[in-house]
Design a protein around this motif. Sequence first.
Motif, PDB file in Angstrom:
ATOM      1  N   LEU A 186      39.137  15.834  16.222  1.00 23.04           N
ATOM      2  CA  LEU A 186      38.663  16.301  17.521  1.00 23.04           C
ATOM      3  C   LEU A 186      39.617  17.313  18.130  1.00 23.04           C
ATOM      4  O   LEU A 186      39.202  18.367  18.648  1.00 23.04           O
ATOM      5  CB  LEU A 186      38.477  15.122  18.484  1.00 23.04           C
ATOM      6  CG  LEU A 186      38.207  15.492  19.954  1.00 23.04           C
ATOM      7  CD1 LEU A 186      36.937  16.311  20.097  1.00 23.04           C
ATOM      8  CD2 LEU A 186      38.162  14.243  20.822  1.00 23.04           C
ATOM      9  N   VAL A 187      40.908  17.023  18.082  1.00 18.93           N
ATOM     10  CA  VAL A 187      41.905  17.920  18.673  1.00 18.93           C
ATOM     11  C   VAL A 187      41.923  19.261  17.927  1.00 18.93           C
ATOM     12  O   VAL A 187      42.025  20.326  18.539  1.00 18.93           O
ATOM     13  CB  VAL A 187      43.304  17.261  18.665  1.00 18.93           C
ATOM     14  CG1 VAL A 187      44.358  18.227  19.167  1.00 18.93           C
ATOM     15  CG2 VAL A 187      43.283  15.991  19.511  1.00 18.93           C
ATOM     16  N   VAL A 188      41.816  19.208  16.597  1.00 18.57           N
ATOM     17  CA  VAL A 188      41.775  20.448  15.818  1.00 18.57           C
ATOM     18  C   VAL A 188      40.546  21.271  16.207  1.00 18.57           C
ATOM     19  O   VAL A 188      40.628  22.492  16.397  1.00 18.57           O
ATOM     20  CB  VAL A 188      41.769  20.144  14.312  1.00 18.57           C
ATOM     21  CG1 VAL A 188      41.604  21.422  13.494  1.00 18.57           C
ATOM     22  CG2 VAL A 188      43.063  19.431  13.917  1.00 18.57           C
ATOM     23  N   ALA A 189      39.394  20.614  16.343  1.00 19.97           N
ATOM     24  CA  ALA A 189      38.176  21.321  16.753  1.00 19.97           C
ATOM     25  C   ALA A 189      38.353  21.957  18.121  1.00 19.97           C
ATOM     26  O   ALA A 189      37.949  23.120  18.337  1.00 19.97           O
ATOM     27  CB  ALA A 189      36.994  20.352  16.759  1.00 19.97           C
TER      28      ALA A 189
ATOM     29  N   LEU B  35      34.122  19.265  10.939  1.00 18.45           N
ATOM     30  CA  LEU B  35      32.970  20.161  10.967  1.00 18.45           C
ATOM     31  C   LEU B  35      31.865  19.596  11.848  1.00 18.45           C
ATOM     32  O   LEU B  35      31.113  20.350  12.486  1.00 18.45           O
ATOM     33  CB  LEU B  35      32.465  20.397   9.543  1.00 18.45           C
ATOM     34  CG  LEU B  35      33.467  21.048   8.579  1.00 18.45           C
ATOM     35  CD1 LEU B  35      32.840  21.252   7.208  1.00 18.45           C
ATOM     36  CD2 LEU B  35      33.985  22.370   9.130  1.00 18.45           C
ATOM     37  N   GLY B  36      31.766  18.271  11.906  1.00 20.60           N
ATOM     38  CA  GLY B  36      30.770  17.644  12.762  1.00 20.60           C
ATOM     39  C   GLY B  36      30.969  17.926  14.236  1.00 20.60           C
ATOM     40  O   GLY B  36      29.994  18.011  14.994  1.00 20.60           O
ATOM     41  N   TRP B  37      32.214  18.080  14.653  1.00 23.55           N
ATOM     42  CA  TRP B  37      32.468  18.394  16.060  1.00 23.55           C
ATOM     43  C   TRP B  37      31.891  19.764  16.435  1.00 23.55           C
ATOM     44  O   TRP B  37      31.431  19.955  17.568  1.00 23.55           O
ATOM     45  CB  TRP B  37      33.969  18.366  16.351  1.00 23.55           C
ATOM     46  CG  TRP B  37      34.565  16.995  16.350  1.00 23.55           C
ATOM     47  CD1 TRP B  37      35.503  16.502  15.498  1.00 23.55           C
ATOM     48  CD2 TRP B  37      34.269  15.934  17.266  1.00 23.55           C
ATOM     49  NE1 TRP B  37      35.804  15.193  15.807  1.00 23.55           N
ATOM     50  CE2 TRP B  37      35.065  14.819  16.897  1.00 23.55           C
ATOM     51  CE3 TRP B  37      33.405  15.813  18.355  1.00 23.55           C
ATOM     52  CZ2 TRP B  37      35.010  13.610  17.577  1.00 23.55           C
ATOM     53  CZ3 TRP B  37      33.355  14.592  19.034  1.00 23.55           C
ATOM     54  CH2 TRP B  37      34.149  13.513  18.643  1.00 23.55           C
TER      55      TRP B  37
ATOM     56  N   VAL C  43      30.646  11.692  21.991  1.00 29.33           N
ATOM     57  CA  VAL C  43      31.559  12.642  22.629  1.00 29.33           C
ATOM     58  C   VAL C  43      31.232  14.052  22.141  1.00 29.33           C
ATOM     59  O   VAL C  43      30.770  14.245  21.014  1.00 29.33           O
ATOM     60  CB  VAL C  43      33.023  12.282  22.291  1.00 29.33           C
ATOM     61  CG1 VAL C  43      33.993  13.304  22.856  1.00 29.33           C
ATOM     62  CG2 VAL C  43      33.351  10.887  22.824  1.00 29.33           C
ATOM     63  N   HIS C  44      31.480  15.039  22.988  1.00 27.58           N
ATOM     64  CA  HIS C  44      31.239  16.432  22.621  1.00 27.58           C
ATOM     65  C   HIS C  44      32.554  17.214  22.710  1.00 27.58           C
ATOM     66  O   HIS C  44      33.285  17.099  23.687  1.00 27.58           O
ATOM     67  CB  HIS C  44      30.188  17.055  23.549  1.00 27.58           C
ATOM     68  CG  HIS C  44      28.853  16.388  23.447  1.00 27.58           C
ATOM     69  ND1 HIS C  44      27.903  16.739  22.510  1.00 27.58           N
ATOM     70  CD2 HIS C  44      28.328  15.352  24.154  1.00 27.58           C
ATOM     71  CE1 HIS C  44      26.849  15.967  22.640  1.00 27.58           C
ATOM     72  NE2 HIS C  44      27.080  15.111  23.640  1.00 27.58           N
ATOM     73  N   ALA C  45      32.831  17.990  21.666  1.00 31.28           N
ATOM     74  CA  ALA C  45      34.060  18.784  21.615  1.00 31.28           C
ATOM     75  C   ALA C  45      33.861  20.062  22.414  1.00 31.28           C
ATOM     76  O   ALA C  45      32.996  20.883  22.079  1.00 31.28           O
ATOM     77  CB  ALA C  45      34.423  19.117  20.172  1.00 31.28           C
ATOM     78  N   ARG C  46      34.634  20.218  23.465  1.00 28.03           N
ATOM     79  CA  ARG C  46      34.568  21.427  24.292  1.00 28.03           C
ATOM     80  C   ARG C  46      35.835  22.241  24.114  1.00 28.03           C
ATOM     81  O   ARG C  46      36.924  21.677  24.167  1.00 28.03           O
ATOM     82  CB  ARG C  46      34.398  21.058  25.773  1.00 28.03           C
ATOM     83  CG  ARG C  46      33.298  20.058  26.066  1.00 28.03           C
ATOM     84  CD  ARG C  46      31.921  20.622  25.812  1.00 28.03           C
ATOM     85  NE  ARG C  46      30.879  19.684  26.278  1.00 28.03           N
ATOM     86  CZ  ARG C  46      29.627  19.719  25.842  1.00 28.03           C
ATOM     87  NH1 ARG C  46      29.240  20.601  24.944  1.00 28.03           N
ATOM     88  NH2 ARG C  46      28.756  18.839  26.308  1.00 28.03           N
ATOM     89  N   PRO C  47      35.703  23.559  23.867  1.00 24.42           N
ATOM     90  CA  PRO C  47      34.487  24.364  23.776  1.00 24.42           C
ATOM     91  C   PRO C  47      34.005  24.591  22.345  1.00 24.42           C
ATOM     92  O   PRO C  47      33.299  25.554  22.061  1.00 24.42           O
ATOM     93  CB  PRO C  47      34.941  25.691  24.383  1.00 24.42           C
ATOM     94  CG  PRO C  47      36.362  25.819  23.905  1.00 24.42           C
ATOM     95  CD  PRO C  47      36.916  24.402  23.878  1.00 24.42           C
TER      96      PRO C  47
END
Length: 328
Positions: free
Chosen positions: A87-90, A140-142, A151-155
Amino acid sequence: MDPVRLSVLDRSRTREGHTHPEALRDTVRLARELERLGYHRVWVSEHHGVPGVAGSAPTVLAAAVAGATRTIRVGTGGVMLPNHRPLVVAEQFGVLESLFPGRIDMGLGRSVGFTDGVRRALGRDKGDAEDFEGQLAELLGWFRGTSPTGVHARPAEGLTVPPFVLAMGEGAGIAARAGLPMVIGDLRNREKMRRGIDHYRDRFRPSAWAPEPYVVISGTIAVAATPEEARRLLIPEAWSMAHSRTHGTFPPLPPAERVEALTMTGKERGFYESGLTGHIAGTEEQVAQELETLLKKTGAQEVLVTTSTYDREALLDSYRRLAAITSG
């Protein structure tokens, strides 16, 4: 030789008598020159606790490089995914892509630290690399908004940041199954490289990220006015590698003349001489011939040059000469 897509990975290697901040600024300056010379992309690396490498935070350094350039693609070679939460990488790459749209690459690797001490400091162990394929799928899913967490990865969500797999060991198979472009090295074991490329192409599954295989070969290339000058470019890195193999620490790059004056043990000399072989080095004509042969044998679409040396002017001159012979 025929035109080829040419890129550079700069590891922000430190040099004797120079500081870590200088090494990072050198990377940014080099990126500007590479852009002017027409290189396709410039990547930065992730190393932790290594005395000879200043590049420990690749997404931060990539932001500095992208901010100092206008057109060249910028990315990581790579972010070591087992060290981070996907998540953090995304989120990090989502920020980069948002700030520099259409210019960011996401090179991803599976290493977990240079030493046991570094792995302990990172809270990781060698076993964490075994789940790289799962970590990659989560990352890749994020971007696709498919996380089962809700949860949604922003941005990051909804953005397209091209992912590349650094294919060390099992990486070729992982890249093929995920349908991603692959970066493979090094030039010192070309038969192993070719086997990895064949494995990748044979098992590639088209994906939303890449409809067909895309191969980037990486390694050291040195070009100079004479074969002797080109070989001298290789000396600092060859000695640093030999020192790390015999003393357990990876030191800053020394000047070539200091290495040439050293009295080495038999073991050091063996590693040092080995470190000088297998690369592509020579005059423009010699390098063009060898590189063209390699590209025909591998069918690679791109070359990622990873040369490190003490003399920054000589390094830039090598990149100038290389750009001239590969621009068609």
